[in-house]
Design a protein around this motif. Structure first.
Motif, PDB file in Angstrom:
ATOM      1  N   ARG A 120       3.447   2.822   3.238  1.00  0.00           N
ATOM      2  CA  ARG A 120       2.782   2.802   4.162  1.00  0.00           C
ATOM      3  C   ARG A 120       3.493   2.327   5.446  1.00  0.00           C
ATOM      4  NH1 ARG A 120      -1.100   1.196   7.380  1.00  0.00           N
ATOM      5  NH2 ARG A 120      -1.746  -0.716   6.117  1.00  0.00           N
ATOM      6  N   GLN A 121       3.901   1.129   5.399  1.00  0.00           N
ATOM      7  CA  GLN A 121       4.060   0.029   6.194  1.00  0.00           C
ATOM      8  C   GLN A 121       5.579   0.469   6.242  1.00  0.00           C
ATOM      9  OE1 GLN A 121       2.613  -4.093   5.232  1.00  0.00           O
ATOM     10  NE2 GLN A 121       1.558  -3.554   7.390  1.00  0.00           N
ATOM     11  N   ARG A 155       9.333   8.151   6.760  1.00  0.00           N
ATOM     12  CA  ARG A 155       8.777   7.622   5.780  1.00  0.00           C
ATOM     13  C   ARG A 155       9.239   7.214   4.230  1.00  0.00           C
ATOM     14  NH1 ARG A 155       3.061   9.391   6.426  1.00  0.00           N
ATOM     15  NH2 ARG A 155       2.935  11.349   7.364  1.00  0.00           N
ATOM     16  N   ASP A 206       1.590   4.737   0.269  1.00  0.00           N
ATOM     17  CA  ASP A 206       1.996   6.309   1.516  1.00  0.00           C
ATOM     18  C   ASP A 206       1.286   7.286   0.627  1.00  0.00           C
ATOM     19  OD1 ASP A 206       1.787   8.608   3.094  1.00  0.00           O
ATOM     20  OD2 ASP A 206       3.526   7.223   5.136  1.00  0.00           O
ATOM     21  N   GLU A 265       0.730  -1.374   0.076  1.00  0.00           N
ATOM     22  CA  GLU A 265      -0.138   0.091   0.017  1.00  0.00           C
ATOM     23  C   GLU A 265       0.901   1.664   0.007  1.00  0.00           C
ATOM     24  OE1 GLU A 265      -3.149   1.974   2.755  1.00  0.00           O
ATOM     25  OE2 GLU A 265      -2.756   0.220   2.503  1.00  0.00           O
TER      26      GLU A 265
END
Length: 640
Positions: free
Chosen positions: A199-200, A195, A178, A176
């Motif tokens: 996302r993970q 970041r 970010d 996924e």
């Protein structure tokens, strides 16, 4: 120099050695000389490493490395330049050594002194340390972020690696994107730690340590702050400061000579690389190898004559390769295929090509990176004074005469006039804003006219405000009466590691070349941050104290040469030979899968670029890199 990977589990399940082996295989370009994995007896911890043998190339330097009792374990990527001094201190405390590697010194130092030993290190590193008796350890990254380290906490597991592709071999990072990171990539051309594009997954920030024990991982904490470390004791005498700058660079280059394999230097002909090459040659007392690329088809981007001139003056064994446009274009697809996440800085293309060329002759190269951030080498530093001077002109001349003419003329790099108009357009973005907001505006690769690439409801200004808030703690400790110095501190900790250093690491290690950065010596950084900004940027001149420090030591033609970026004509390529690739990669399907990007808006921006109504080369490259990664890399991994 190496690549590392590993897993720590708290869920009672065993570490899968096969996944660790595959992750290391994906890092083999970082360490082609050796590879190994280790899993603890309880199978709760696994470490892996691939090795580029630079110090003590014998098999004794294999990683992961363990102490004689096999209580302490280390996987380490980097080089420690003062390892001999630390080794001697440890010997005096009764420690014995089996190898001549810096890896064993780091293992012994941490085993004896704990995480506090990191503050004794002079070098670049990303490492994982584990104490199997106490069932605790930590991950750590060097002071300035020269070496990369990404990680993911998934369930009751902590996975880490040198690159995202390896991290995804270890764990089920779901892919996924970010959305904040995606927008940052398009607006600024890089994604700032912590970041990543996923996302993970997270990137450990420079100067941070992530500790863990048998209960789980702790919140990453900063162990080194360059602002707190800055010197102010020499800010009264310009002559003393000038001499100190030169002396600290001398010492930094000498320390970075340590190697058991061939070493050389990049040499573009610019000030920073010339300083480094000169010091390296002077310190070894014999001709060194220097490397430069030029463009047979593009004189405007060709720095090889300047590099050739300073190489003759220094007396180096100079290596130069002239590239055609066809050779540059052919290098782009394999480079994009190599990247584990999109890179918005197109100068990764020539950086990769000069690294590949240098690796034919040496294993280690010194670079001039970070001189601009420390001593004010970018136009955006002088732009603050330029904007204030512009705003002192009578309004009827600015708004009634010059600005309308400028707008009608368009903005591109295709002529000197249009390039001036482009620069003035960018300058005026900062009008009416404070120092920090101005700087962020000028750091963008996305102009206000190009914001239409975002979908409805996505405001570029929202991200600007978020970035300003997130970086405020970096600039707050700097003296308020010298805001430009706060900007230097910001770029040192925000853009430099996330853009320049990330790009250089990816491009050089793609070809198994270790790059060292003498300007990022902590003593030199401490001095530079403590000097008044007026000594660095003065009267429209950049890097003034650095130039003055070398007046009489290097030729005037080097000191007085205008700054040129290390780049390829990607803007012109996008109007010609890269157009087919762009249109086949940046498709409606791929763009719309990103979530916040509008394909029609992209087409309008690209049309303006093609028609020379604007220059959007940096943004369009960032889009190409992003969509290539999304469709070719992420899509292929999902399918498999």
């Amino acid at each position: 120099m190496c690549g590392i990977a590993g897993t720590i589990r708290w869920d009672g399940q065993p570490v899968e050695r096969d996944r660790l082996t595959v992750a290391c295989a994906s890092l083999r370009h970082r360490g082609p000389d050796d590879s190994d994995t280790w899993v603890s007896q309880a199978r709760e911890v696994g470490l892996g490493a691939v090795r580029l043998a630079v110090l003590d190339p014998s098999p004794a330097g294999r990683q992961p490395m363990h102490d004689p009792s096999r209580r302490f374990h280390l996987a380490y990527n980097g080089e420690l330049y003062n390892f001999r001094e630390i080794r001697q201190a440890l010997i005096q405390e009764g420690v014995t050594f089996r190898t001549e590697t810096d890896t064993e010194v780091i293992l012994a130092a941490i085993s004896r002194w704990g995480p506090e030993s990191l503050l004794r290190f002079d070098g670049m590193w990303a490492l994982a340390f584990y104490d199997s008796l106490e069932r605790c350890g930590f991950l750590a990254r060097d002071f300035f972020g020269i070496k990369p380290l990404v990680y993911a906490e998934v369930g009751e597991c902590l996975h880490f690696a040198s690159e995202l592709d390896a991290l995804r071999e270890l764990t089920s990072v779901d892919g996924e994107i970010d959305q904040h990171a995606l927008r940052e990539h398009l607006q600024y051309g890089f994604i700032a730690a912590p970041r990543t594009i996923f996302r993970q997954a997270r990137r450990l920030p420079p100067g941070f340590v992530l500790e863990f024990d048998h209960r789980g991982a702790k919140v990453p904490r900063r162990y080194f702050d360059p602002v707190s470390n800055r010197r102010t004791d020499i800010a009264e005498d310009y002559g003393d400061a000038r001499a100190a700058v030169r002396q600290l660079i001398t010492e930094s280059v000498i320390r970075r000579r340590v190697s058991d394999v061939p070493i050389g230097a990049f040499l573009s002909g610019g000030l920073d690389s010339s300083i480094v090459a000169w010091h390296l040659a002077k310190s070894v007392g014999r001709p060194i190898a220097t490397f430069c690329i030029g463009y047979a088809d593009g004189a405007a981007y060709d720095e090889s004559p300047a590099a050739r001139s300073i190489a003759r003056w220094i007396g180096t064994n100079h290596h130069e390769i002239m590239l055609s446009h066809g050779e540059v274009l052919a290098a782009i697809p394999p480079l994009l295929d190599h990247l584990g996440e999109p890179v918005g800085d197109s100068s990764i293309i020539p950086t990769s090509m000069v690294s590949r060329f240098a690796r034919e002759h040496v294993t280690v190269a010194l670079s001039g990176d970070a001189g601009d951030e420390l001593f004010g080498g970018y136009w955006r530093y002088t732009a603050h004074a330029a904007l204030e001077a512009w705003q002192r002109w009578p309004g009827w001349i600015r708004r009634g005469l010059i600005e309308p003419i400028m707008r009608r003329g368009g903005t591109s790099r295709s002529s000197a006039w249009q390039n001036r108009a482009r620069q003035l357009h960018k300058l005026l973005r900062g009008a009416g804003k404070g120092w920090l907001d101005r700087h962020l505006q000028w750091s963008r690769i996305m102009s206000p006219e190009a914001e239409r690439v975002f979908s409805n409801g996505v405001a570029a200004g929202d991200l600007d405000a978020e970035i300003a808030e997130s970086v405020a703690p970096i600039v707050a400790p700097m003296p308020r009466e010298d805001p430009l110095n706060a900007i230097f501190a910001l770029d040192l900790q925000h853009q430099l590691p996330s853009d320049m250093l990330q790009k250089v690491d990816l491009a050089s290690m793609m070809h198994s070349l270790e790059v060292r950065v003498p300007f990022l010596d902590d003593r030199l950084v401490a001095l530079a941050l403590g000097l008044p900004s007026g000594w660095k940027v003065r009267g429209g001149l950049r890097k003034q104290i650095l130039i003055d420090a070398y007046r009489g030591h290097l030729p005037d033609e080097v000191l007085d040469r205008p700054k040129r970026g290390f780049e390829v004509p990607v803007g012109e390529y996008l109007r010609g030979p890269l157009r087919e690739m762009f249109e086949s990669v940046v498709t409606r399907e791929t763009v719309e899968s990103l979530g916040v990007v509008d394909h029609a808006g992209v087409q309008r921006v690209y049309g303006d670029h093609l028609g020379r109504r604007g220059d959007h080369a940096e943004l369009l490259w960032a889009l190409l890199s992003l969509c290539w990664w999304r469709s070719r890399k992420l899509g292929r991994q999902r399918a498999s």
